[in-house]
Design an enzyme around this catalytic site. Structure first.
Site, PDB file in Angstrom:
ATOM      1  N   GLU A  88       0.814  -1.216   0.000  1.00  0.00           N
ATOM      2  CA  GLU A  88       0.000   0.000   0.000  1.00  0.00           C
ATOM      3  C   GLU A  88       0.856   1.277   0.000  1.00  0.00           C
ATOM      4  O   GLU A  88       0.809   2.091   0.917  1.00  0.00           O
ATOM      5  CB  GLU A  88      -0.950   0.022   1.205  1.00  0.00           C
ATOM      6  N   GLU A  94      -6.494  -7.917  -0.561  1.00  0.00           N
ATOM      7  CA  GLU A  94      -6.990  -7.799   0.810  1.00  0.00           C
ATOM      8  C   GLU A  94      -8.475  -7.473   0.804  1.00  0.00           C
ATOM      9  O   GLU A  94      -8.953  -6.676  -0.006  1.00  0.00           O
ATOM     10  CB  GLU A  94      -6.277  -6.669   1.568  1.00  0.00           C
TER      11      GLU A  94
END
Length: 654
Positions: A153, A305
């Protein structure tokens, strides 16, 4: 280059982040027993393991990771091995404070969280390259290795001195001379002309508004610096394992990265998706992220995710109701995912995310969450052989571009209520409710394969993008464009007339007189609908007004203007009206819903030869599915209709 198919091998990957370093080693064997019960075939290891792998500068402790990879391989679980560079160890910040980012006020961010690194720090990059090199050398030949996951991320910013130096380097590469920089930034305004490169800084805190062109370039620079960090590590692992695909995970609809540019550098495009279970349009938010990610990937993609239950970062964190985890997981597969994964496998007992759910929650193997995970694993095993590697088809494209987003969110704009992401969501929602599957596309992409192209709002358009839209319509394509589009060029310089003349000609606009933003909650009456957020005072040339404003300052002025196959919408119609407008445009263009007559809250998507039908409502529904089918989830034969319970799904094969 290798792709997702090299890791999936004709199946859907199922699993998630596994952080066994948080647990006693005897727990690991219990983990693999339960993974096998759940049908887990993939785990991501090492995302936040830097301090464990390198407890002191230059030290290497790989023994525990050796045992883990061996254990996973022995139990038939593939490994997505992460480089741990998203979270440097405390010793790095202590010994090398230049690796820490500084905010726009000049304050240094400390360690103790995560993503506490400066993307422009040469020291950080050197340590990141070293640990990546050693991981690749040690595990490149391990039979458990299925994919590389770089960092995690990417989202850091830095306004520090080293960032200032790399920002100047980036600007030199982009503009060549200070004269060109001054022209691009419009520095004649407010006496900002630069006479020496050392005078140029990141857009730090100022007394009054920052230069919007400088801010735009700093956003571009930040995306590029993070991309340099990614490609540096990617190139290291590729050198060791050219046959193993490489990815990093995007965050959904996040403004910090130029997603089109980044996706071109990945072997596998992956994303994290976290709709709010309380949001009545959570399913639409998921569909939007799926569609955007599939379009960036230009094919199958990876759901890296999601949450098995509740997250821990909203003000109120509700779990997913019974069946919703399964529904949203299969929705991702319907829209092109070849991997369905979670953060994380076993819910943490300590640390900042101990209340973020896991596939194996605090309730353990007898808890509802884990039992639902077991069911999802079985579902994916049933549909994987026929779904994996196939494509979800779309005849409609939504244009989205990060530079336009950055420019459209500047200070000093006509209305701070105009949020580009909000408008994209509204237009995607309208098409989703009309049961029209959409791709996303860059405004300079080849659009010839789409029957309908829609532009929710793109403040900034390059000359190439405008020429592309004009050529698309001239070749017979249908275009619907939202307000405040084509206002500025790539330097955020307002185009003469307030909209590029090529677009004004395309839509039949003689003069764009004024922008009339609306207050929150304010509406304007138009023929047949009400508009929100925005309105424009335009004078038609050879365009035909399909709807006009009624009452107020704009009484009689066009609200929707059409010239041939191109429409311009000067306001944001209320949701039902926008849905009807876009559904009508799609029908005129020959883009049909996947199924006719679908009940409310039911979604239908075609992927390859499969038809996915998903019930997002709370009651049982009967859906017409003409013909005979085989439901891969139940093995039953379905003829003409299928009944779906609350949050029910059918995956129908011919």
């Amino acid at each position: 280059m290798p792709g997702l198919g090299d890791a999936t091998r004709g199946r859907i990957l199922f699993g998630g982040d596994h952080n066994p370093e948080q647990w006693p080693e005897e727990t690991w064997h219990e983990d693999v027993r339960l993974m096998k019960e759940a049908g887990v075939n993939s785990v991501t290891l090492g995302v936040f393991s830097w301090a464990r792998l390198e407890p002191r500068p230059g030290a290497r402790e790989f023994g525990w990771l050796d045992r883990l990879l061996d254990l996973m391989h022995d139990n038939g679980v593939g490994v997505v091995l992460a480089t741990p560079t998203a979270s440097p160890p405390p010793w790095m910040g202590q010994l090398h404070p230049d690796t820490l980012p500084r905010d726009e006020d000049g304050r240094t961010e400390g360690w103790g969280g995560r993503q506490h690194f400066s993307h422009s720090s040469a020291t950080y990059r050197r340590f990141a390259a070293a640990i990546t090199e050693d991981l690749a050398a040690r595990y490149g030949g391990h039979p458990a290795l299925a994919m590389w996951h770089i960092n995690n991320e990417y989202c850091t910013h830095d306004w520090g001195d080293e960032a200032a130096a790399t920002f100047r380097r980036w600007l030199r590469d982009r503009y060549g001379t200070l004269e060109a920089l001054n022209t691009a930034w419009g520095t004649a305004f407010w006496s900002q002309g630069y006479g020496d490169w050392q005078e140029v800084l990141p857009p730090r805190r100022v007394h009054h508004r920052k230069n919007p062109a400088q801010v735009l370039d700093f956003r571009r620079y930040t995306s590029d610096m993070l991309l340099e960090c990614y490609t540096a590590e990617r190139d290291i692992v590729r050198r060791h394992t050219p046959h193993i695909p490489v990815t990093t995970n995007f965050m959904p609809m996040w403004a910090g990265q130029d997603g089109w540019k980044w996706a071109a550098e990945e072997d596998v495009v992956s994303v994290d998706v976290y709709p709010d279970p309380r949001d009545p349009f959570g399913a639409q938010e998921g569909a939007l992220v799926h569609d955007l990610t599939r379009s960036q990937a230009r094919g199958p993609w990876m759901l890296m995710e999601q949450a098995a239950g509740a997250v821990d970062w909203r003000d109120v964190n509700r779990p997913k109701p019974r069946g919703l985890n399964r529904l949203w997981s299969l929705q991702a597969v319907a829209r092109g995912a070849d991997a369905v994964c979670y953060f994380q496998w076993r819910q943490s007992r300590q640390g900042a995310e101990k209340f973020h759910s896991g596939m194996l929650g605090h309730a353990g193997e007898h808890g509802r969450t884990f039992r639902e995970v077991v069911r999802i694993g079985a579902d994916l095993a049933r549909i994987g052989p026929e779904a994996a590697g196939t494509h979800a088809s779309a005849e409609v494209a939504i244009l989205h571009e990060w530079n336009a987003w950055w420019a459209g969110a500047q200070e000093g704009r006509p209305s701070s209520e105009v949020d580009p992401a909000r408008i994209v969501r509204a237009w995607h929602r309208a098409l989703w409710e009309a049961h029209v599957t959409t791709d996303f596309a860059h405004p300079e992409h080849d659009l010839a394969g789409y029957r309908l192209v829609v532009v929710p709002q793109l403040h900034l358009l390059t000359d190439a993008a405008i020429d592309n839209l004009v050529a698309y319509v001239r070749a017979g394509g249908t275009l619907v464009c939202g307000f405040l589009t084509g206002v500025a060029d790539e330097d955020d310089r307002v185009r003469p007339g307030g909209m590029d003349e090529r677009l004004r000609e395309l839509f039949g606009i003689r003069v764009l007189h004024e922008w009339w933003p609306l207050d929150p909650g304010e509406v304007v009456d138009c023929d047949g609908f009400r508009g929100t957020l925005w309105s424009e005072e335009i004078e038609a040339g050879d365009g035909i007004a399909e709807a006009r404003y009624r009452g107020g300052e704009l009484d009689g002025h066009p609200a929707v203007l059409r010239r041939g196959r191109a429409r311009y919408v000067t306001t944001l119609p209320e949701p039902a009206a926008l849905r009807d407008l876009l559904a009508r445009a799609a029908a005129e263009a020959g883009a049909r819903p996947v199924l006719d007559g679908l009940p409310a809250r039911v979604e239908a998507v075609r992927r390859g030869h499969l038809l996915f039908v998903l019930n997002h409502g709370r009651g049982t529904v009967t859906v017409e599915v003409p013909g005979a089918h085989r439901d891969l989830l139940t093995g039953r034969r379905v003829v003409d209709t299928v009944e779906l319970e609350r949050h029910g799904v059918a995956v129908l094969a011919p």
